[in-house]
Design an enzyme around this catalytic site. Structure first.
Site, PDB file in Angstrom:
ATOM      1  N   HIS A  17     -12.657 -31.045 -20.878  1.00 58.19           N
ATOM      2  CA  HIS A  17     -13.038 -32.393 -20.486  1.00 58.19           C
ATOM      3  C   HIS A  17     -11.855 -33.128 -19.867  1.00 58.19           C
ATOM      4  O   HIS A  17     -10.864 -33.406 -20.541  1.00 58.19           O
ATOM      5  CB  HIS A  17     -13.521 -33.142 -21.739  1.00 58.19           C
ATOM      6  CG  HIS A  17     -14.033 -34.504 -21.497  1.00 58.19           C
ATOM      7  ND1 HIS A  17     -13.412 -35.645 -21.957  1.00 58.19           N
ATOM      8  CD2 HIS A  17     -15.137 -34.929 -20.827  1.00 58.19           C
ATOM      9  CE1 HIS A  17     -14.111 -36.695 -21.618  1.00 58.19           C
ATOM     10  NE2 HIS A  17     -15.156 -36.309 -20.926  1.00 58.19           N
ATOM     11  N   HIS A  59     -11.742 -40.582 -13.546  1.00 56.40           N
ATOM     12  CA  HIS A  59     -12.902 -40.865 -14.386  1.00 56.40           C
ATOM     13  C   HIS A  59     -13.627 -42.138 -13.999  1.00 56.40           C
ATOM     14  O   HIS A  59     -14.845 -42.225 -14.093  1.00 56.40           O
ATOM     15  CB  HIS A  59     -12.497 -40.924 -15.860  1.00 56.40           C
ATOM     16  CG  HIS A  59     -13.653 -41.248 -16.755  1.00 56.40           C
ATOM     17  ND1 HIS A  59     -13.922 -42.517 -17.189  1.00 56.40           N
ATOM     18  CD2 HIS A  59     -14.644 -40.462 -17.243  1.00 56.40           C
ATOM     19  CE1 HIS A  59     -15.014 -42.495 -17.935  1.00 56.40           C
ATOM     20  NE2 HIS A  59     -15.471 -41.272 -17.991  1.00 56.40           N
TER      21      HIS A  59
HETATM   22  O1  G3P Z   1     -19.438 -35.624 -18.164  1.00 59.26           O
HETATM   23  C1  G3P Z   1     -19.480 -35.400 -19.525  1.00 59.26           C
HETATM   24  C2  G3P Z   1     -18.726 -36.487 -20.121  1.00 59.26           C
HETATM   25  O2  G3P Z   1     -17.482 -36.477 -19.471  1.00 59.26           O
HETATM   26  C3  G3P Z   1     -19.452 -37.762 -19.860  1.00 59.26           C
HETATM   27  O3  G3P Z   1     -18.717 -38.799 -20.205  1.00 59.26           O
HETATM   28  O4  G3P Z   1     -17.639 -40.817 -19.478  1.00 59.26           O
HETATM   29  O5  G3P Z   1     -16.250 -38.848 -20.105  1.00 59.26           O
HETATM   30  O6  G3P Z   1     -17.513 -38.867 -17.962  1.00 59.26           O
HETATM   31  P1  G3P Z   1     -17.483 -39.352 -19.378  1.00 59.26           P
HETATM   32 CA    CA Z   2     -17.452 -36.693 -17.084  1.00 54.29          CA
END
Ligand code: G3P
Ligand code: CA
Length: 315
Positions: A17, A59
């Site tokens: 992530h 992000h």
């Molecule tokens: O894309 C999966 C997860 O990353 C969604 O949350 O806000 O971290 O992009 P975010």
């Molecule tokens: Ca994401």
């Protein structure tokens, strides 16, 4: 689209992530290289557009939470006080330093993560593609890409079609291909449908599931979580990316029926986000991973700590 038997994967996928964001500033090339070395199956790229229509890995549509934009370009904020990536050229963005995520008061969101003063740049999507492809070539591996199209409705309001720009990059690199190691994800269901039906993309798609009160997109997530909603998703996508609390009530530890219902609809389930430094007090990391992988049988997991999840699955 693909049948159930084609979309349910055997070994759960470890999805890094924002790279190895538990250790290094998110989405930087250094963070990608570390996630790669830690054994991620896929590495995530959140994507937004610059003033000169380049795709960068960031992000938020804003810059100030992860860069020093306020020091470098103090006069370039909008009337709302925010600094938007879309107002800067790639050359300008390359002059910024990326740091650990900070809150509105300038405090590090995850205080025990990277505390150094290193130099980190905003990366483009193509830089990340090249880095991962070069490592794959040299190490004979197939680590994949997991790009997210961020805020398509907002980009459209600003006169930018982010999905077309992202797909142009993917097609340039022969990545609009259902058989390649890549998933494209989006929170906005209308946009996921548009990708499949109007832009006729071939790549595997994941519909992200948020909560309606986040105002992440115009999508009705309460509907998408129902059997009818999951059926609608399965017409155009290969899986869903729900928030972990939508699968497990973290107070009572009771599971919801969402994974089972998604599997019945032929959808993979890749929840977000496992953070070993942000677990609720009443649950440890092993219990969380046991529930997700053994009890619920999720097909993949977004994590800031690729090494922890890789080690868990190896045992
Ligand atoms: O894309 C999966 C997860 O990353 C969604 O949350 O806000 O971290 O992009 P975010
Ligand atoms: Ca994401």
């Amino acid at each position: 689209m693909a049948s159930t038997s084609q979309v349910i994967t055997a070994k759960p996928l470890v999805i890094a992530h924002r790279g190895a964001s538990g250790y290094l500033p998110e989405h930087t090339l250094q963070s990608v290289a570390l996630a790669y070395a830690q054994g991620a199956d896929f590495i995530e790229q959140d994507l937004v557009v610059t003033k000169d229509s380049k795709i960068i890995v960031l992000h938020d549509i804003h810059l100030e939470t992860v860069t020093n934009v306020e020091q470098v370009f103090p006069s370039r904020k909008r009337p709302d006080g925010r600094y938007y990536a879309l107002d800067f050229t790639l050359a300008e963005l390359k002059t910024l330093n990326v740091h650990e995520r900070q809150d509105a008061q300038g405090k590090q969101v995850f205080p025990n993560r990277y505390q150094g003063k290193g130099t980190f740049q905003v990366a483009t999507f193509e830089e990340q593609i090249e880095l991962i492809q070069q490592l794959n070539r040299q190490l004979n591996k197939t680590t994949g890409f997991y790009p997210e199209i961020k805020s398509p409705a907002w980009h459209r309001e600003q006169g930018v079609d982010i999905s077309q720009l992202v797909m142009a990059v993917l097609r340039k690199h022969q990545l609009d291909d259902a058989d390649k190691a890549i998933y494209v994800q989006c929170f906005d269901f209308a946009e996921t449908q548009r990708l499949r039906n109007d832009l006729e993309v071939k790549v595997k798609l994941i519909q992200l599931i948020g909560e309606n009160d986040w105002q992440e997109s115009p999508t009705d997530y309460d509907f998408l979580k129902t059997p009818l909603g999951l059926e609608a998703i399965a017409k155009i996508a290969q899986g869903i990316g729900p928030w972990i609390p939508q699968l497990i009530d973290l107070k009572t530890m009771q599971p919801s029926a969402l994974v089972e219902q998604a599997h019945l609809a032929g959808l993979q389930v890749h929840p977000y986000t496992f953070r070993k430094d942000a677990l609720p007090d009443n649950i440890n990391q092993k219990q969380t991973l046991n529930m997700l992988f053994n009890d619920l049988q999720v097909d993949g997991l977004f994590t800031d700590f690729t090494d922890t999840v890789v080690d868990y699955l190896a045992k």
